[in-house]
Design a protein around this motif. Structure first.
Motif, mmCIF file in Angstrom:
data_model
loop_
_atom_site.group_PDB
_atom_site.id
_atom_site.type_symbol
_atom_site.label_atom_id
_atom_site.label_comp_id
_atom_site.label_asym_id
_atom_site.label_seq_id
_atom_site.Cartn_x
_atom_site.Cartn_y
_atom_site.Cartn_z
ATOM 1 N N THR A 111 17.068 9.969 -40.126
ATOM 2 C CA THR A 111 16.246 11.094 -39.679
ATOM 3 C C THR A 111 14.807 10.668 -39.436
ATOM 4 O O THR A 111 14.117 11.260 -38.596
ATOM 5 C CB THR A 111 16.299 12.236 -40.703
ATOM 6 N N PHE A 112 14.340 9.659 -40.157
ATOM 7 C CA PHE A 112 13.009 9.105 -39.899
ATOM 8 C C PHE A 112 12.937 8.536 -38.475
ATOM 9 O O PHE A 112 11.966 8.743 -37.744
ATOM 10 C CB PHE A 112 12.701 8.010 -40.927
ATOM 11 N N ALA A 113 14.001 7.846 -38.077
ATOM 12 C CA ALA A 113 14.032 7.269 -36.731
ATOM 13 C C ALA A 113 14.059 8.338 -35.653
ATOM 14 O O ALA A 113 13.589 8.111 -34.535
ATOM 15 C CB ALA A 113 15.250 6.355 -36.591
ATOM 16 N N ALA A 230 16.840 14.681 -48.291
ATOM 17 C CA ALA A 230 16.767 13.538 -47.381
ATOM 18 C C ALA A 230 16.726 13.920 -45.910
ATOM 19 O O ALA A 230 15.931 13.361 -45.145
ATOM 20 C CB ALA A 230 17.928 12.577 -47.661
ATOM 21 N N PRO A 231 17.557 14.868 -45.439
ATOM 22 C CA PRO A 231 17.507 15.195 -44.007
ATOM 23 C C PRO A 231 16.168 15.737 -43.536
ATOM 24 O O PRO A 231 15.876 15.706 -42.341
ATOM 25 C CB PRO A 231 18.611 16.254 -43.856
ATOM 26 N N PHE A 232 15.356 16.255 -44.469
ATOM 27 C CA PHE A 232 14.069 16.828 -44.073
ATOM 28 C C PHE A 232 12.905 15.903 -44.405
ATOM 29 O O PHE A 232 11.800 16.102 -43.904
ATOM 30 C CB PHE A 232 13.881 18.184 -44.748
ATOM 31 N N ALA A 233 13.143 14.898 -45.259
ATOM 32 C CA ALA A 233 12.086 13.938 -45.570
ATOM 33 C C ALA A 233 11.802 13.047 -44.370
ATOM 34 O O ALA A 233 10.638 12.799 -44.023
ATOM 35 C CB ALA A 233 12.485 13.091 -46.780
ATOM 36 N N GLY A 234 12.860 12.553 -43.729
ATOM 37 C CA GLY A 234 12.689 11.645 -42.596
ATOM 38 C C GLY A 234 11.905 12.233 -41.444
ATOM 39 O O GLY A 234 10.909 11.647 -40.993
ATOM 40 N N PRO A 235 12.291 13.411 -40.938
ATOM 41 C CA PRO A 235 11.561 13.977 -39.794
ATOM 42 C C PRO A 235 10.098 14.258 -40.080
ATOM 43 O O PRO A 235 9.259 14.171 -39.184
ATOM 44 C CB PRO A 235 12.325 15.280 -39.506
#
Length: 558
Positions: A111-113, A230-235
């Protein structure tokens, strides 16, 4: 085992908790599979908490072998008992928590990518000479890959195991990040981003399944609730990192080099430290080892005999989720709500720079920091869920016993979050004037993040509880639909904010959120009636209110 005895065991199991089993060969509920299950064998119960983007609810059909007191039908069938040292649920807690945190890191990587190019879009426009619309495709195409990836990697992991899928997908994902860093032209960059998103979707599809593999029902709720960050940390971290890199004068190439190094490091750790957690595949490995050590080819594992043809699997994977979705108005409403929330999160990557960079004059790095309150709000939602709502739900389980808790009780947190979500838009909208302190719109991200996480936690859980026999297909349909929204919303965000201005554009979003706000209230009040009319949602025979003391005594006597 006789048919009557088998059926009686199934009924008993369902009265204890709303559990079920799925035949891996057909994808349908299996009475035989359920009859051989025990509380340690089943994959999902009412106490589960799941994330939007990362849950595999395929069940381990006869994975552990015979039930207590039963003998194998075939002495050469390789089985596993609940106390077997190879059983992932018997591994040390410290190791299982490491695997859980590492699974979260893999999702954060992906999700960061997805949002990382946000801070370098002006550099990409200058380097490749395309317009701002094409620049935004670097984000949208990556998310488009999320539409395809989960439909591939989840089912493949049930045939090949979790670890081989992680290794293969992360190797390809790393290569495509390298391709982006060295992209010679626009076409190459966009193609590599699309393919990168497709392979990055593997942890979204399988990390939740890994957690289901290693934790029993009592602890899995806590593990997955923490994992859900995790899904919201990356973005939220992506624009911050790339923004500061752009401010520091670092070339756009280095954003993709960072993604390459991050993915490569995760790939190495997957190879060296991530075990195989899927029990049917562990049994296959054990059967192969026994055949090799003994020279006897008669040893076999259930998964080796439960193979589907390509056409059968393709029909089940690509057709069934949407057949269920289009036939369930209740599921359509939930999916549209979750997809709107997900799409708006990526729309904000275009809206925040307009408010904070153009309006308040911040550089790309400081503008990226404006996303952090959203992540903090998500963390607060997880804490509230774990400390307040989850204990309440556990008490409800005891009050409703021996019946399951109706799915509608999942809506408590959602009914709080839905109004907060709508209000946060109006807060952000009418404090986004340049002459108002940036702290005002900045802090609107706090309730917005709280609402986003709360809505995803509760609506995902409601979907699993309500559509328990077809939960995998229902969640797959939700994943694809919200990925379409996430890919599409950034494409019109800039035009909307420039033509309407930040006040009215965000107010429009708030109005849509307000229109959708009644959904959890309707489900709480009328969900049980809708489930009775549903073709796919089992209604059960449990009460909508906790049974009284006398009724419980009567049930115990019976």
């Amino acid at each position: 085992m006789s048919s009557s005895r088998r059926n009686s065991r199934v009924i008993a199991a369902r009265r204890i908790s709303p559990t079920f089993a799925i035949d891996l060969a057909t994808g349908q509920p299996s009475v035989q599979a359920a009859s051989r299950a025990s509380p340690t064998h089943l994959a999902v119960t009412q106490t589960d908490t799941v994330d939007e983007d990362d849950v595999n609810v395929a069940f381990e059909h006869e994975a552990y072998g015979p039930g207590s007191g039963e003998k194998p039908v075939d002495p050469f069938e390789v089985t596993m008992g609940p106390n077997d040292p190879d059983n992932p649920k018997t591994w040390s807690k410290a190791y299982r928590w490491y695997v859980t945190m590492f699974a979260a890191v893999l999702v954060t990587n992906a999700t960061f990518a997805s949002s990382a190019p946000t801070g370098i879009l002006p550099q990409l426009v200058e380097r490749f000479g395309f317009g701002s619309e094409v620049a935004r495709l670097t984000i949208s195409l990556f998310l488009t890959g999320y539409c395809v990836g989960p439909l591939l990697w989840g089912p493949l992991s049930e045939q090949l195991g979790r670890k081989p899928i992680f290794i293969g997908s992360f190797f390809a994902y790393t290569c495509f990040q390298l391709g982006c860093a060295l992209a010679p032209n626009t076409a190459a960059l966009l193609i590599f981003r699309l393919l990168g998103g497709t392979f990055a979707a593997a942890p979204l599809a399988n990390s939740g399944a890994v957690i289901s593999d290693i934790w029993d029902a009592d602890t899995r709720g806590t593990a997955v609730a923490l994992f859900a960050l995790a899904p919201f940390a990356g973005p939220t971290l992506g624009p911050t990192v790339s923004g500061f890199m752009a401010v520091a004068g670092v070339s756009w190439h280095w954003v993709f080099w960072v993604l390459t190094f991050f993915a490569g490091a995760c790939l190495i750790l997957v190879v060296l430290t991530l075990p195989e957690t899927y029990v049917p595949m562990i049994l296959v490995q054990r059967a192969r080892r026994l055949r090799k050590e003994t020279g006897d080819s008669r040893y076999w594992a259930p998964l080796e005999r439960n193979k589907q043809s390509f056409s059968q699997r393709a029909k089940h994977i690509f057709g069934r989720p949407f057949v269920i979705l289009f036939n369930e108005p209740m599921l359509i409403a939930i999916t549209l709500y979750m997809s709107f929330v997900y799409g708006v999160m990526y729309l904000l990557f275009e809206a925040y720079p307009i408010v904070f960079t153009e309006g308040h004059g911040f550089n790309a790095g400081i503008s990226g920091l404006m996303f952090l309150p959203i992540f903090v709000g998500c963390a607060i939602a997880v804490a509230v869920y774990l400390l307040y709502y989850n204990p309440r739900y556990i008490r409800l389980m005891k009050e409703f016993a021996p019946h399951p808790v109706p799915p509608e009780y999942r809506m408590e947190l959602c009914m709080v979050a839905a109004p907060i979500y709508a209000i946060s838009f109006f807060w952000f909208a009418w404090t986004s004037y340049p002459h108002i302190s940036f702290w005002a719109p900045l802090m609107a991200g706090l309730p917005m993040g709280f609402a986003i996480e709360s809505l995803f936690l509760t609506l995902s859980n409601y979907t699993i509880d309500a559509y328990i026999y077809v939960a995998a297909s229902a969640l797959s349909a939700q994943t694809v639909t919200r990925s379409v929204f996430g890919a599409g919303f950034p494409l019109f965000a800039t035009q909307m904010y420039e033509k309407l201005n930040p006040r009215w554009a965000t107010t429009l979003l708030g109005c849509i959120a307000a229109v959708m706000m009644p959904i959890p209230f309707i489900l709480r009040a009328y969900g049980h009636k809708l489930r009775k009319r549903s073709k796919y949602a089992p209604t059960g025979d449990g009460p909508m209110k906790p049974p009284g003391i006398q009724e419980k005594k009567n049930q115990q006597i019976v």
